[in-house]
Design a protein around this motif. Structure first.
Motif, PDB file in Angstrom:
ATOM      1  N   GLY A  84      19.486 -24.491  -9.672  1.00 30.38           N
ATOM      2  CA  GLY A  84      19.314 -23.271 -10.459  1.00 30.38           C
ATOM      3  C   GLY A  84      19.721 -22.032  -9.683  1.00 30.38           C
ATOM      4  O   GLY A  84      20.241 -21.073 -10.263  1.00 30.38           O
ATOM      5  N   THR A  85      19.492 -22.039  -8.375  1.00 27.22           N
ATOM      6  CA  THR A  85      19.893 -20.913  -7.528  1.00 27.22           C
ATOM      7  C   THR A  85      21.403 -20.734  -7.572  1.00 27.22           C
ATOM      8  O   THR A  85      21.902 -19.619  -7.723  1.00 27.22           O
ATOM      9  CB  THR A  85      19.426 -21.139  -6.076  1.00 27.22           C
ATOM     10  OG1 THR A  85      18.011 -21.286  -6.058  1.00 27.22           O
ATOM     11  CG2 THR A  85      19.827 -19.976  -5.189  1.00 27.22           C
ATOM     12  N   LEU A 126      18.839 -12.961 -16.505  1.00 23.07           N
ATOM     13  CA  LEU A 126      19.494 -14.268 -16.463  1.00 23.07           C
ATOM     14  C   LEU A 126      18.548 -15.437 -16.168  1.00 23.07           C
ATOM     15  O   LEU A 126      18.858 -16.578 -16.523  1.00 23.07           O
ATOM     16  CB  LEU A 126      20.613 -14.258 -15.426  1.00 23.07           C
ATOM     17  CG  LEU A 126      21.795 -13.344 -15.750  1.00 23.07           C
ATOM     18  CD1 LEU A 126      22.697 -13.187 -14.536  1.00 23.07           C
ATOM     19  CD2 LEU A 126      22.570 -13.870 -16.946  1.00 23.07           C
ATOM     20  N   LYS A 147      16.375 -22.232 -18.713  1.00 19.58           N
ATOM     21  CA  LYS A 147      16.330 -22.790 -20.063  1.00 19.58           C
ATOM     22  C   LYS A 147      14.921 -22.779 -20.655  1.00 19.58           C
ATOM     23  O   LYS A 147      14.487 -23.727 -21.303  1.00 19.58           O
ATOM     24  CB  LYS A 147      16.921 -24.200 -20.078  1.00 19.58           C
ATOM     25  CG  LYS A 147      18.393 -24.219 -19.695  1.00 19.58           C
ATOM     26  CD  LYS A 147      18.915 -25.606 -19.525  1.00 19.58           C
ATOM     27  CE  LYS A 147      20.368 -25.670 -19.136  1.00 19.58           C
ATOM     28  NZ  LYS A 147      20.808 -24.932 -17.994  1.00 19.58           N
ATOM     29  N   ARG A 152      17.735 -17.831 -19.040  1.00 14.82           N
ATOM     30  CA  ARG A 152      18.898 -18.632 -19.430  1.00 14.82           C
ATOM     31  C   ARG A 152      19.122 -19.765 -18.432  1.00 14.82           C
ATOM     32  O   ARG A 152      19.368 -20.911 -18.809  1.00 14.82           O
ATOM     33  CB  ARG A 152      20.141 -17.759 -19.519  1.00 14.82           C
ATOM     34  CG  ARG A 152      21.366 -18.561 -19.951  1.00 14.82           C
ATOM     35  CD  ARG A 152      22.677 -17.832 -19.922  1.00 14.82           C
ATOM     36  NE  ARG A 152      22.620 -16.430 -20.296  1.00 14.82           N
ATOM     37  CZ  ARG A 152      23.604 -15.572 -20.090  1.00 14.82           C
ATOM     38  NH1 ARG A 152      24.725 -15.976 -19.526  1.00 14.82           N
ATOM     39  NH2 ARG A 152      23.499 -14.320 -20.441  1.00 14.82           N
ATOM     40  N   VAL A 153      19.061 -19.446 -17.146  1.00 11.16           N
ATOM     41  CA  VAL A 153      19.286 -20.449 -16.101  1.00 11.16           C
ATOM     42  C   VAL A 153      18.188 -21.514 -16.135  1.00 11.16           C
ATOM     43  O   VAL A 153      18.463 -22.708 -16.013  1.00 11.16           O
ATOM     44  CB  VAL A 153      19.358 -19.777 -14.714  1.00 11.16           C
ATOM     45  CG1 VAL A 153      19.320 -20.797 -13.595  1.00 11.16           C
ATOM     46  CG2 VAL A 153      20.618 -18.917 -14.614  1.00 11.16           C
ATOM     47  N   GLU A 193      23.456 -21.774  -9.920  1.00  5.93           N
ATOM     48  CA  GLU A 193      23.816 -21.331 -11.261  1.00  5.93           C
ATOM     49  C   GLU A 193      23.497 -19.849 -11.453  1.00  5.93           C
ATOM     50  O   GLU A 193      24.298 -19.101 -12.016  1.00  5.93           O
ATOM     51  CB  GLU A 193      23.078 -22.172 -12.307  1.00  5.93           C
ATOM     52  CG  GLU A 193      23.475 -21.838 -13.724  1.00  5.93           C
ATOM     53  CD  GLU A 193      22.782 -22.700 -14.766  1.00  5.93           C
ATOM     54  OE1 GLU A 193      22.875 -22.333 -15.949  1.00  5.93           O
ATOM     55  OE2 GLU A 193      22.141 -23.712 -14.409  1.00  5.93           O
ATOM     56  N   LEU A 194      22.334 -19.413 -10.967  1.00 15.26           N
ATOM     57  CA  LEU A 194      21.947 -18.006 -11.088  1.00 15.26           C
ATOM     58  C   LEU A 194      22.947 -17.103 -10.374  1.00 15.26           C
ATOM     59  O   LEU A 194      23.359 -16.070 -10.913  1.00 15.26           O
ATOM     60  CB  LEU A 194      20.536 -17.792 -10.529  1.00 15.26           C
ATOM     61  CG  LEU A 194      20.022 -16.356 -10.532  1.00 15.26           C
ATOM     62  CD1 LEU A 194      19.941 -15.803 -11.957  1.00 15.26           C
ATOM     63  CD2 LEU A 194      18.662 -16.281  -9.853  1.00 15.26           C
ATOM     64  N   GLU A 220      26.167 -16.971 -12.409  1.00 14.30           N
ATOM     65  CA  GLU A 220      25.941 -16.156 -13.616  1.00 14.30           C
ATOM     66  C   GLU A 220      25.851 -14.673 -13.253  1.00 14.30           C
ATOM     67  O   GLU A 220      26.353 -13.816 -13.970  1.00 14.30           O
ATOM     68  CB  GLU A 220      24.649 -16.596 -14.328  1.00 14.30           C
ATOM     69  CG  GLU A 220      24.702 -17.962 -14.938  1.00 14.30           C
ATOM     70  CD  GLU A 220      25.309 -17.979 -16.324  1.00 14.30           C
ATOM     71  OE1 GLU A 220      25.433 -16.901 -16.940  1.00 14.30           O
ATOM     72  OE2 GLU A 220      25.657 -19.076 -16.794  1.00 14.30           O
ATOM     73  N   LEU A 248      12.403 -21.786  -9.878  1.00 10.50           N
ATOM     74  CA  LEU A 248      13.831 -21.962  -9.631  1.00 10.50           C
ATOM     75  C   LEU A 248      14.042 -23.155  -8.701  1.00 10.50           C
ATOM     76  O   LEU A 248      13.229 -23.411  -7.816  1.00 10.50           O
ATOM     77  CB  LEU A 248      14.400 -20.687  -8.995  1.00 10.50           C
ATOM     78  CG  LEU A 248      15.913 -20.544  -8.970  1.00 10.50           C
ATOM     79  CD1 LEU A 248      16.478 -20.452 -10.382  1.00 10.50           C
ATOM     80  CD2 LEU A 248      16.315 -19.314  -8.174  1.00 10.50           C
TER      81      LEU A 248
END
Length: 132
Positions: free
Chosen positions: A88-89, A60, A66, A63-64, A91-92, A95, A84
């Protein structure tokens, strides 16, 4: 938001600068910075789930973030090496919950849990909320 792990809103003991693990009086003390890395390797962590979490994080992250990543291992530092961010953390983790089909209790997460890919996998495996 900035790219620093220190931007996470974590409770901190102002006298020592130590980040609290949880609000509970039974919460363990923070690990000694000079001691061995045992985060995510406790006996209460399901090794199969930790492995799935590790694989999921590695899958992942591009993707996170990008962007494509060079091959990274479980000891890669999430903030310094991987890039990160605080956003982003979050979002990760969201996900990862979808990927693993679990809910993760993030109430007690601290900076040590976000130190590397492996420590985050250990945290995830040890903090899955049981379904009712």
């Amino acid at each position: 938001m900035t790219d620093s792990a220190t931007d996470l809103a974590l409770p901190e003991n102002t006298a020592t600068g130590a980040v609290a693990l949880a609000d509970s009086p039974d919460a363990p003390d923070a690990p000694d910075a000079t001691g061995p890395d045992t985060t995510g390797t406790a006996a209460d962590v399901d090794p199969e789930l930790r492995g799935r979490a590790l694989d999921g994080i590695l899958q992942l992250l591009p993707r996170v973030l990008k962007r494509d990543l060079p091959e990274i291992g479980e000891n890669a530092c999430l903030f310094d090496e991987v890039g990160l961010t605080s956003a982003g953390t979050l979002e990760l983790i969201l996900e990862l919950e979808d990927h693993l089909d679990v809910q993760i209790d993030v109430e007690g997460i601290d900076q040590d849990d976000l130190r590397s890919v492996g420590t985050l996998a250990g945290f995830v495996a040890g903090h899955v909320i049981a379904e009712d």
